[in-house]
Design a protein around this motif. Sequence first.
Motif, PDB file in Angstrom:
ATOM      1  N   ASP A  12      24.282  63.469  27.817  1.00  0.00           N
ATOM      2  CA  ASP A  12      25.705  63.163  27.714  1.00  0.00           C
ATOM      3  C   ASP A  12      26.109  62.293  28.888  1.00  0.00           C
ATOM      4  O   ASP A  12      26.137  62.736  30.034  1.00  0.00           O
ATOM      5  CB  ASP A  12      26.549  64.438  27.706  1.00  0.00           C
ATOM      6  N   GLY A  13      26.401  61.041  28.587  1.00  0.00           N
ATOM      7  CA  GLY A  13      26.881  60.118  29.607  1.00  0.00           C
ATOM      8  C   GLY A  13      28.391  60.142  29.674  1.00  0.00           C
ATOM      9  O   GLY A  13      29.063  60.945  29.008  1.00  0.00           O
ATOM     10  N   LEU A  14      28.935  59.258  30.449  1.00  0.00           N
ATOM     11  CA  LEU A  14      30.386  59.191  30.605  1.00  0.00           C
ATOM     12  C   LEU A  14      31.070  58.728  29.316  1.00  0.00           C
ATOM     13  O   LEU A  14      32.075  59.286  28.910  1.00  0.00           O
ATOM     14  CB  LEU A  14      30.740  58.255  31.764  1.00  0.00           C
ATOM     15  N   LEU A  15      30.491  57.718  28.669  1.00  0.00           N
ATOM     16  CA  LEU A  15      31.099  57.175  27.456  1.00  0.00           C
ATOM     17  C   LEU A  15      30.257  57.389  26.194  1.00  0.00           C
ATOM     18  O   LEU A  15      30.772  57.233  25.090  1.00  0.00           O
ATOM     19  CB  LEU A  15      31.361  55.676  27.628  1.00  0.00           C
ATOM     20  N   THR A  16      28.993  57.685  26.356  1.00  0.00           N
ATOM     21  CA  THR A  16      28.110  57.822  25.188  1.00  0.00           C
ATOM     22  C   THR A  16      27.251  59.061  25.319  1.00  0.00           C
ATOM     23  O   THR A  16      27.126  59.661  26.392  1.00  0.00           O
ATOM     24  CB  THR A  16      27.180  56.606  25.042  1.00  0.00           C
ATOM     25  N   SER A  17      26.634  59.436  24.210  1.00  0.00           N
ATOM     26  CA  SER A  17      25.645  60.513  24.188  1.00  0.00           C
ATOM     27  C   SER A  17      24.382  59.990  23.527  1.00  0.00           C
ATOM     28  O   SER A  17      24.441  59.252  22.540  1.00  0.00           O
ATOM     29  CB  SER A  17      26.151  61.715  23.396  1.00  0.00           C
ATOM     30  N   ASP A  18      23.230  60.343  24.076  1.00  0.00           N
ATOM     31  CA  ASP A  18      21.947  59.931  23.516  1.00  0.00           C
ATOM     32  C   ASP A  18      21.194  61.173  23.057  1.00  0.00           C
ATOM     33  O   ASP A  18      21.203  62.211  23.727  1.00  0.00           O
ATOM     34  CB  ASP A  18      21.107  59.189  24.556  1.00  0.00           C
ATOM     35  N   TYR A  19      20.520  61.044  21.902  1.00  0.00           N
ATOM     36  CA  TYR A  19      19.777  62.154  21.328  1.00  0.00           C
ATOM     37  C   TYR A  19      18.389  61.684  20.931  1.00  0.00           C
ATOM     38  O   TYR A  19      18.199  60.535  20.536  1.00  0.00           O
ATOM     39  CB  TYR A  19      20.461  62.681  20.059  1.00  0.00           C
ATOM     40  N   LEU A  20      17.432  62.583  20.999  1.00  0.00           N
ATOM     41  CA  LEU A  20      16.096  62.354  20.465  1.00  0.00           C
ATOM     42  C   LEU A  20      15.752  63.571  19.623  1.00  0.00           C
ATOM     43  O   LEU A  20      15.788  64.703  20.115  1.00  0.00           O
ATOM     44  CB  LEU A  20      15.074  62.182  21.592  1.00  0.00           C
TER      45      LEU A  20
END
Length: 71
Positions: A51-59
């Motif tokens: 979870d970033g400041l503006l986005t979320s990344d998933y794998l």
Amino acid sequence: MHILYGVRADVSVGMSLPWMREEEARGGPSESASGLGDLGFLAKYRIFKFDGLLTSDYLSVLGDLRLPTAP
């Protein structure tokens, strides 16, 4: 019909049972057929989340199994 259920925050399971319809027109009257399609099962496991400041990344890892239920 598609159903997806989140077992936990990182695990989801689901199934699909589509309704199929085909129509053919060969110069004369058209022919149509309908019925159930192939039964499908799906499993998804999220192995990484950022979870970033503006986005979320998933794998995630996905598995899909199809059973030939259609004639």
